[in-house]
Scaffold this active site. Structure first.
Site: not given
Length: 353
Positions: A37, A329, A332
């Site tokens: 991610s 978040d 991340h």
């Protein structure tokens, strides 16, 4: 030196650099990306997984303010790297139907949020395993040959820079969550060794497919992620998880040894390690140096546990200014930190840019 001690020399000068002025930028035909991610610009949008971020407030600080599937308020490190070497400012996801081989010829990401070096990691949230990213790379090369001819395609593949960012999920989604059984098969030290061997196999595979100029990012101090702080009972939900940080440190040391060995073994391989751990720890230790006010929580929602579907536009507590935060978040980093990480990668690659 332990994870709790910074190197004597400061990394501040490296991190605060504006993008390198690259007079040879024209020699970099493409940026090609593998991983999770941290570098997935939207491949997960089109697969059957709950791990997606193609909705607000993700992407709110991009130029068009549209969510793309990037787990960030804006750009990823790979986007900044592409722009810095004179290529498009956004690296497209290979599975995004809005793009074609014409776009992918200058940059492409095969990354999938939630994946890892261990195939078992990708099974946890039904995402793309690393071996499939390699298959996408093979398919990409076939399309590239049809698009530009064999000679130009070979040049592009050989002269592109490759960015690899992967490994955190193997520990936090897999080993330490006790969901795959790996914790029964391996001690944590053995699992580190297993992952390093998987990384070596992966790097050898893309080398055989033509990759030469490669940056492999080390793990960050993953025990300091907001989600890990929240679940750190010993630290009462605030302190970093020292055990997880030590694992990241140990893994990074083994990764660097493997990289050195592989460079000696494979002729023409220009594989460089991107130092992330010390840099992120320095930011956490000295947030005001970077204009940050919060390095413990994410901008989205309460910042303690939200990510993906829990980080939605209806979260009333989401911060108005992400530039004051290390994390977007609970897992991340913000676009601001991604820019700094891109600079670190460019420093690692500077000798062949």
């Amino acid at each position: 030196m332990t994870p709790h001690h910074l190197r004597k020399h400061t990394l501040l000068s490296h991190i605060l650099l504006t993008f390198l002025s690259l007079s040879t930028a024209a020699h970099i035909p493409a940026v090609i990306v593998f991983g999770d991610s941290t570098v997935d610009p939207g491949n997960n949008n089109v697969i059957g997984t709950i791990l997606k971020s193609n909705f607000p407030p993700y992407g709110r600080d991009l130029k068009n303010k549209m969510p793309t599937g990037r787990f960030c308020n804006g750009k990823l490190p790979t986007d900044f790297i592409s722009e810095a070497v004179g290529l498009p400012s956004l690296v497209p996801a290979y599975l995004d139907p809005a793009y074609s081989i014409k776009d992918f010829a200058k940059g492409v990401s095969f990354a999938s949020a939630g994946t890892g070096l261990d195939n078992a990691t990708s099974d946890v949230l039904a995402v793309i395993p690393l071996w499939m990213e390699i298959e996408f790379f093979k398919d990409y090369q076939k399309k590239l040959r049809r698009y530009m001819g064999r000679a130009r395609a070979k040049y592009t593949v050989n002269e592109a820079i490759y960015i690899i960012s992967i490994g955190t999920n193997d520990f936090l989604e897999n080993y330490f969550l006790f969901v795959t059984g790996r914790f029964l098969q391996f001690t944590v030290e053995e699992f580190e060794d297993f992952l390093v061997s998987q990384a070596a196999e992966f790097l050898t595979s893309i080398y055989r497919l033509g990759a030469r100029k490669i940056s492999f990012a080390g793990l960050s101090p993953m025990g300091c992620l907001p989600l890990e702080r929240t679940t750190n009972v010993i630290g009462k939900g605030k302190g970093c998880n020292a055990k997880y940080n030590q694992v990241a440190w140990d893994f990074n040391a083994k990764l660097q040894t493997m990289i050195s060995n592989l460079c000696r073994k494979l002729p023409g391989l220009k594989l460089r390690y991107a130092q992330v751990y010390d840099s992120v720890l320095q930011i956490i230790t000295n947030p005001s140096h970077y204009g940050l006010e919060n390095v413990e929580e994410g901008c989205c929602g309460t910042g303690r546990f939200e990510m993906g579907i829990l980080c939605a536009s209806k979260c009333p507590l989401t911060c108005p200014d992400a530039t004051k935060y290390l994390f977007w978040d609970a897992f991340h980093p913000t676009e601001k930190i991604n820019r700094l990480m891109a600079n670190l990668t460019l420093q690692a690659l500077r000798e062949f840019l």
